[in-house]
Design a protein around this motif. Structure first.
Motif, PDB file in Angstrom:
ATOM      1  N   HIS A 181       0.939  -1.249  -0.058  1.00 57.31           N
ATOM      2  CA  HIS A 181      -0.036   0.090   0.069  1.00 57.31           C
ATOM      3  C   HIS A 181       0.824   1.176   0.043  1.00 57.31           C
ATOM      4  CE1 HIS A 181       0.406   1.428   4.235  1.00 57.31           C
ATOM      5  NE2 HIS A 181       0.908   0.399   4.204  1.00 57.31           N
ATOM      6  N   ALA A 182       2.298   1.067   0.273  1.00 58.82           N
ATOM      7  CA  ALA A 182       3.003   2.389   0.255  1.00 58.82           C
ATOM      8  C   ALA A 182       4.484   2.045  -0.484  1.00 58.82           C
ATOM      9  CB  ALA A 182       3.042   2.832   1.559  1.00 58.82           C
ATOM     10  N   LYS A 184       8.324   3.904  -1.070  1.00 54.49           N
ATOM     11  CA  LYS A 184       9.098   5.193  -0.701  1.00 54.49           C
ATOM     12  C   LYS A 184       9.277   6.021  -1.792  1.00 54.49           C
ATOM     13  CE  LYS A 184      11.754   2.527   2.659  1.00 54.49           C
ATOM     14  NZ  LYS A 184      13.131   2.082   3.079  1.00 54.49           N
ATOM     15  N   VAL A 322       4.662   5.155   9.063  1.00 55.78           N
ATOM     16  CA  VAL A 322       4.096   4.244   8.164  1.00 55.78           C
ATOM     17  C   VAL A 322       4.217   2.595   8.487  1.00 55.78           C
ATOM     18  CG1 VAL A 322       3.862   3.520   5.502  1.00 55.78           C
ATOM     19  CG2 VAL A 322       3.692   5.805   6.311  1.00 55.78           C
ATOM     20  N   THR A 324       8.144   3.895   7.315  1.00 56.78           N
ATOM     21  CA  THR A 324       9.478   3.495   5.971  1.00 56.78           C
ATOM     22  C   THR A 324      10.620   4.259   6.584  1.00 56.78           C
ATOM     23  OG1 THR A 324       8.127   5.398   4.890  1.00 56.78           O
ATOM     24  CG2 THR A 324       7.848   3.007   4.303  1.00 56.78           C
ATOM     25  N   VAL A 350       7.973   7.714   3.060  1.00 46.86           N
ATOM     26  CA  VAL A 350       6.495   8.011   2.186  1.00 46.86           C
ATOM     27  C   VAL A 350       6.139   9.330   2.815  1.00 46.86           C
ATOM     28  CG1 VAL A 350       4.107   7.441   2.084  1.00 46.86           C
ATOM     29  CG2 VAL A 350       5.784   5.621   1.993  1.00 46.86           C
ATOM     30  N   LYS A 351       6.206   9.823   3.974  1.00 48.60           N
ATOM     31  CA  LYS A 351       5.842  11.322   4.325  1.00 48.60           C
ATOM     32  C   LYS A 351       6.807  12.114   4.298  1.00 48.60           C
ATOM     33  CE  LYS A 351       2.214   9.481   7.403  1.00 48.60           C
ATOM     34  NZ  LYS A 351       1.308   9.221   8.848  1.00 48.60           N
ATOM     35  N   PRO A 380       6.663   9.432  -3.485  1.00 45.70           N
ATOM     36  CA  PRO A 380       5.969   8.087  -2.846  1.00 45.70           C
ATOM     37  C   PRO A 380       4.737   7.937  -3.302  1.00 45.70           C
ATOM     38  CG  PRO A 380       7.265   9.578  -1.255  1.00 45.70           C
ATOM     39  CD  PRO A 380       7.062  10.609  -2.591  1.00 45.70           C
ATOM     40  N   TYR A 382       1.118   6.080  -1.822  1.00 49.44           N
ATOM     41  CA  TYR A 382       0.244   5.656  -0.532  1.00 49.44           C
ATOM     42  C   TYR A 382      -1.277   5.427  -0.931  1.00 49.44           C
ATOM     43  CZ  TYR A 382      -1.433   5.671   4.291  1.00 49.44           C
ATOM     44  OH  TYR A 382      -2.166   5.297   5.321  1.00 49.44           O
ATOM     45  N   ALA A 409       4.589  -1.761   3.433  1.00 49.11           N
ATOM     46  CA  ALA A 409       5.361  -0.731   2.571  1.00 49.11           C
ATOM     47  C   ALA A 409       6.722  -1.441   2.211  1.00 49.11           C
ATOM     48  CB  ALA A 409       5.437   0.490   3.599  1.00 49.11           C
ATOM     49  N   ARG A 417       3.152   3.646  -8.984  1.00 52.58           N
ATOM     50  CA  ARG A 417       3.288   4.970  -8.617  1.00 52.58           C
ATOM     51  C   ARG A 417       2.971   6.199  -9.841  1.00 52.58           C
ATOM     52  NH1 ARG A 417       8.027   6.344  -5.862  1.00 52.58           N
ATOM     53  NH2 ARG A 417       8.309   4.270  -5.058  1.00 52.58           N
TER      54      ARG A 417
END
Length: 469
Positions: A181-182, A184, A322, A324, A350-351, A380, A382, A409, A417
């Motif tokens: 689901h995620a 980097k 997350v 990550t 991711v953030k 990233p 997400y 992740a 992406r």
């Protein structure tokens, strides 16, 4: 339905093996554009072979200017896409079996691209074949989209979406199970330093080279030095802490070549490899070079990068909730007496953002000799774990494995992406070693067949006509 899918998948086992082998035997490493072949003739051959195999199954295909192609079934306005690629990273060295022979040993197909991403592409194609053979009615178009330069920028898929419709939903069989689901962010940075200085007597660095691609942990690096006898160098090396078995010295015409053997790994997991560039520079930094700029550069690298893979010393270590965490991998280096440049592949949380990473690094360089520039940045990905799309993928996976683990992740970057709503989904199963971009890459045949079954169930659950429709 599960039993029918398994039976259909097993009936296609030999065909899946053959198709995977046909693709792997083509050394589709990106090369310079040549006429109608934007990424070289071998990459085109792999794309053409995939189209040939698909058409023999009775699927409609479309080649988009040799940049990408799709294989299609079903009907409707909406599209469910399966995103794969036929290009591969360079093979590297020291393979047990030839990297492009696609030999079968102990239930595994060996070769570059078997797991990244030709085997998964075959599994996705045969999943469509399973759905077709079971005569499942679809209310969406299902497209297997095949790109040609995923390993070096993803420009081919971007080109494809300039010409073709963006799918409403997509998954990429180019990572691990369960659903991812995620992903980097992926940042490539080029570091450069001017080494030119008035010639002086003494130890000189003639050149350095190493690595095949930014997104690979380099398994080799070499430096050529002059101004020192081999016996004197060997004496200096006795005072340096390094693994002697990994370093080879070769004297020739008053020059000495130092070759370091590391361990290759995917650039997203540098902890799984041994970075030959970094280990070699750690040795070079201890030698008494006469060029002050060379010494400054080597000291910078040793102090700020060294053999770390989390970016701590250079100031960019980071992790989010997350969770990550950032990874840092020097993938390629080249230098002569005038200039050095090396490319670092960073996978950031991711953030986080590329701007933050670059700002953190610049604040910690501690030298004016070294400059850096951004070569590329893939932001990233997400998708929430409870999203209905994720849940359907998870249900298909769980039905065939019994594994109730959560979506995950990763640090790897996939085609997912590049679409409005996409995630990576397989093909490695939990507990399996990540051997993409490494020597002796392989795919287990049982997992190839099982993945095709899982993908077929996912297609049916997402694009199949329900009984009350």
């Amino acid at each position: 339905m599960k039993e029918k899918i398994i039976k259909a998948a097993e009936s296609l086992r030999d065909d899946m093996i053959l198709s995977t082998q046909e693709l792997v035997k083509i050394p589709s490493v990106e090369a310079e554009a040549e006429g109608d072949y934007p990424y070289g003739k071998e990459v085109y051959k792999a794309l053409a072979k995939a189209i040939e195999i698909s058409e023999a199954m009775g699927f409609k295909t479309k080649n988009i200017d040799n940049q990408a192609a799709h294989v299609e079934m079903g009907a409707g306005e909406e599209i469910l896409a399966l995103l794969c690629h036929v290009d591969v990273v360079p093979e590297g060295s020291n393979w047990t079996y030839p990297p492009y022979a696609a030999e079968v040993h102990d239930g595994k197909i060996f070769g570059r691209g078997t797991i990244d991403d030709k085997g998964p592409a075959a599994a996705a194609l045969y999943a469509m074949k399973i759905v077709k053979d079971l005569d499942i009615k679809l209310n969406k178009r299902v497209r297997l989209i095949l790109g040609t330069n995923e390993e070096s920028g993803m420009a081919s898929l971007k080109y494809y979406f300039e010409k073709e419709k963006m799918p409403e939903l997509a998954f990429s069989p180019d990572a691990t199970f369960p659903a991812i689901h995620a992903e980097k962010g992926i940042l490539d940075l080029k570091f450069t330093a001017d080494l030119k200085e008035t010639d002086k007597n003494g130890l000189k660095l003639e050149k350095i080279k190493g690595g095949n691609a930014a997104n690979m942990v380099p398994d080799f690096a070499e430096a050529v030095i002059s101004g020192i006898e081999k016996e004197e160098l060997e004496k200096l090396l006795t005072e340096i802490n390094y693994e002697a078995a990994d370093l080879n010295l070769e004297a020739d015409n008053n020059k000495i070549k130092l070759s370091y053997s590391g361990i290759s790994a995917h650039g997203s997991m540098p902890e799984d490899g041994k970075n030959a560039i970094s280990y070699l520079i750690n040795i070079l930094a201890e030698l008494p070079f006469s060029n002050a700029k060379v010494k400054e550069f080597l000291n910078f690298y040793q102090k700020k990068i060294g053999i770390e893979y989390d970016g701590a010393s250079i100031g960019c270590k980071d992790q989010d909730d997350v969770p990550t965490a950032l990874t840092f991998n020097t993938g390629v280096i080249k230098a002569d007496q005038n200039k050095v440049e090396f490319i670092v592949n960073i996978r950031y949380p991711v953030k986080s953002t590329a701007d933050k990473v670059v700002s953190d690094i610049k604040a910690n360089l501690e030298t004016k000799l070294v400059n850096l520039e951004i070569l590329s940045d893939a932001k990233p990905l997400y998708v929430a774990k409870d999203d209905p799309f994720i849940q359907k993928l998870m249900a298909a996976y769980q039905e065939f494995t019994g594994d109730k683990s959560e979506p995950i992740a990763i640090g790897g970057g996939t085609y997912a992406r590049l679409v409005d709503k996409g995630v990576a989904f397989g093909l490695l199963f939990p507990g399996q070693a990540e051997i993409a971009h490494q020597k002796d890459e392989f795919i287990e045949i049982d997992n190839l067949v099982k993945s095709a079954a899982i993908y077929a169930k996912a297609i049916i659950d997402i694009a199949g006509v329900k009984e009350n429709e």
